[in-house]
Design a protein around this motif. Structure first.
Motif, PDB file in Angstrom:
ATOM      1  N   LEU A 102       0.863  -1.184  -0.336  1.00  0.00           N
ATOM      2  CA  LEU A 102      -0.095  -0.020  -0.075  1.00  0.00           C
ATOM      3  C   LEU A 102       0.725   1.548  -0.066  1.00  0.00           C
ATOM      4  CD1 LEU A 102      -3.003   1.151  -0.079  1.00  0.00           C
ATOM      5  CD2 LEU A 102      -2.919   1.191   2.294  1.00  0.00           C
ATOM      6  N   GLN A 103       1.785   1.558   0.913  1.00  0.00           N
ATOM      7  CA  GLN A 103       2.535   2.877   0.996  1.00  0.00           C
ATOM      8  C   GLN A 103       3.317   3.047  -0.364  1.00  0.00           C
ATOM      9  OE1 GLN A 103       2.280   4.873   3.395  1.00  0.00           O
ATOM     10  NE2 GLN A 103       0.788   3.422   3.916  1.00  0.00           N
ATOM     11  N   ASP A 104       3.703   1.643  -1.196  1.00  0.00           N
ATOM     12  CA  ASP A 104       4.521   2.142  -2.402  1.00  0.00           C
ATOM     13  C   ASP A 104       3.495   2.537  -3.442  1.00  0.00           C
ATOM     14  OD1 ASP A 104       6.589   0.928  -1.279  1.00  0.00           O
ATOM     15  OD2 ASP A 104       6.420  -1.146  -2.054  1.00  0.00           O
ATOM     16  N   VAL A 105       2.188   2.423  -3.354  1.00  0.00           N
ATOM     17  CA  VAL A 105       1.533   2.813  -4.590  1.00  0.00           C
ATOM     18  C   VAL A 105       0.198   4.076  -4.170  1.00  0.00           C
ATOM     19  CG1 VAL A 105       1.593   0.857  -5.674  1.00  0.00           C
ATOM     20  CG2 VAL A 105      -0.335   0.894  -3.833  1.00  0.00           C
ATOM     21  N   LEU A 106       0.269   4.529  -2.610  1.00  0.00           N
ATOM     22  CA  LEU A 106      -0.723   5.391  -2.308  1.00  0.00           C
ATOM     23  C   LEU A 106      -0.711   6.698  -3.029  1.00  0.00           C
ATOM     24  CD1 LEU A 106      -3.212   5.482  -0.377  1.00  0.00           C
ATOM     25  CD2 LEU A 106      -1.765   6.058   1.388  1.00  0.00           C
ATOM     26  N   GLU A 107       0.647   7.129  -2.984  1.00  0.00           N
ATOM     27  CA  GLU A 107       0.727   8.415  -3.773  1.00  0.00           C
ATOM     28  C   GLU A 107       0.463   8.568  -5.051  1.00  0.00           C
ATOM     29  OE1 GLU A 107       4.897  10.927  -4.695  1.00  0.00           O
ATOM     30  OE2 GLU A 107       4.657  10.279  -2.528  1.00  0.00           O
ATOM     31  N   ASP A 108       0.782   7.395  -5.812  1.00  0.00           N
ATOM     32  CA  ASP A 108       0.202   7.164  -7.249  1.00  0.00           C
ATOM     33  C   ASP A 108      -1.524   7.605  -7.433  1.00  0.00           C
ATOM     34  OD1 ASP A 108       2.748   6.944  -7.961  1.00  0.00           O
ATOM     35  OD2 ASP A 108       2.398   4.749  -8.518  1.00  0.00           O
ATOM     36  N   PHE A 109      -2.135   6.820  -6.509  1.00  0.00           N
ATOM     37  CA  PHE A 109      -3.599   6.732  -6.095  1.00  0.00           C
ATOM     38  C   PHE A 109      -4.022   8.334  -5.978  1.00  0.00           C
ATOM     39  CE2 PHE A 109      -7.479   6.261  -3.787  1.00  0.00           C
ATOM     40  CZ  PHE A 109      -8.285   5.652  -4.839  1.00  0.00           C
ATOM     41  N   GLN A 110      -3.352   8.867  -5.333  1.00  0.00           N
ATOM     42  CA  GLN A 110      -3.662  10.458  -4.959  1.00  0.00           C
ATOM     43  C   GLN A 110      -3.519  11.201  -6.134  1.00  0.00           C
ATOM     44  OE1 GLN A 110      -1.179  10.595  -1.298  1.00  0.00           O
ATOM     45  NE2 GLN A 110      -2.920   9.932   0.073  1.00  0.00           N
ATOM     46  N   ALA A 111      -2.018  10.892  -6.949  1.00  0.00           N
ATOM     47  CA  ALA A 111      -2.174  11.534  -8.147  1.00  0.00           C
ATOM     48  C   ALA A 111      -2.933  11.330  -9.029  1.00  0.00           C
ATOM     49  CB  ALA A 111      -0.491  11.374  -8.624  1.00  0.00           C
ATOM     50  N   PHE A 112      -3.453  10.133  -9.237  1.00  0.00           N
ATOM     51  CA  PHE A 112      -4.441   9.645 -10.285  1.00  0.00           C
ATOM     52  C   PHE A 112      -5.643  10.327  -9.774  1.00  0.00           C
ATOM     53  CE2 PHE A 112      -8.008   6.784 -11.112  1.00  0.00           C
ATOM     54  CZ  PHE A 112      -7.794   6.546 -12.525  1.00  0.00           C
TER      55      PHE A 112
END
Length: 178
Positions: free
Chosen positions: A150-160
């Protein structure tokens, strides 16, 4: 057959993510699915799904969030709500200006025959039809990953989510009369 969205949206995928046909990745009701390609071969690929439907009546954000949890429990397994926060009443930077709710979930699922704990972050928003104010649509954007990813992809989700916008209306083609 993949789902459709009741309102057209534009989004931009973060680097390292690739769209995938919803039917082929086990999300037949989704209108859009993206996979985190760097996680290939790790037993589970984090994914972002976008679904939506027209709302009948005046469903509250909390009832929409509860309905989403109920569907997950029926289709996937045990679900715990970790956190739920309303957004959109005072627009947060980068988020679409619409009422919404963010909920973080912990899901006990079986993936490829193996028990797995997944984390899901959902952004559920309600959009009004610009032309017909009485029509409303629910859009659900969800990031699902193993809790360890989760921590590895959460920032990408917020950017999306920050790129999410209603699509500009397409001008109707002129008609010719003979």
């Amino acid at each position: 057959m993949p789902g459709t969205l009741p309102v057209p949206l534009t989004i931009e995928l973060p680097q390292g993510w690739q769209s995938a046909p919803p039917d082929e990745v086990g999300a037949p009701h989704a209108a859009f699915v993206a996979l985190h390609m760097a996680s290939r071969g790790q037993g589970f690929m984090p994914n972002i799904t976008v679904t939506g439907h027209t709302l009948d009546g005046s469903s509250s954000l909390h009832s929409l969030a509860e309905a989403s949890v109920r569907r997950l429990r029926e289709n996937v397994g045990a679900v715990d709500v970790v956190k739920r926060t309303e957004v959109g009443t005072s627009p947060a930077p980068g988020l679409i200006d619409a009422p919404g709710i963010v909920q973080n979930l912990r899901i006990q699922a079986t993936v490829n025959g193996q028990p797995m704990e997944l984390a899901q972050s959902q952004f559920i928003l309600v959009l009004e039809n610009e032309q017909r104010r009485s029509e409303r649509a629910e859009i659900e954007i969800a990031l699902t990953a193993k809790t360890s990813q989760l921590q590895d992809v959460l920032e990408d989700f917020q950017a999306f989510i920050s790129t999410l916008r209603p699509a500009a209306p397409t001008p109707e083609a002129p008609t010719s009369e003979d």
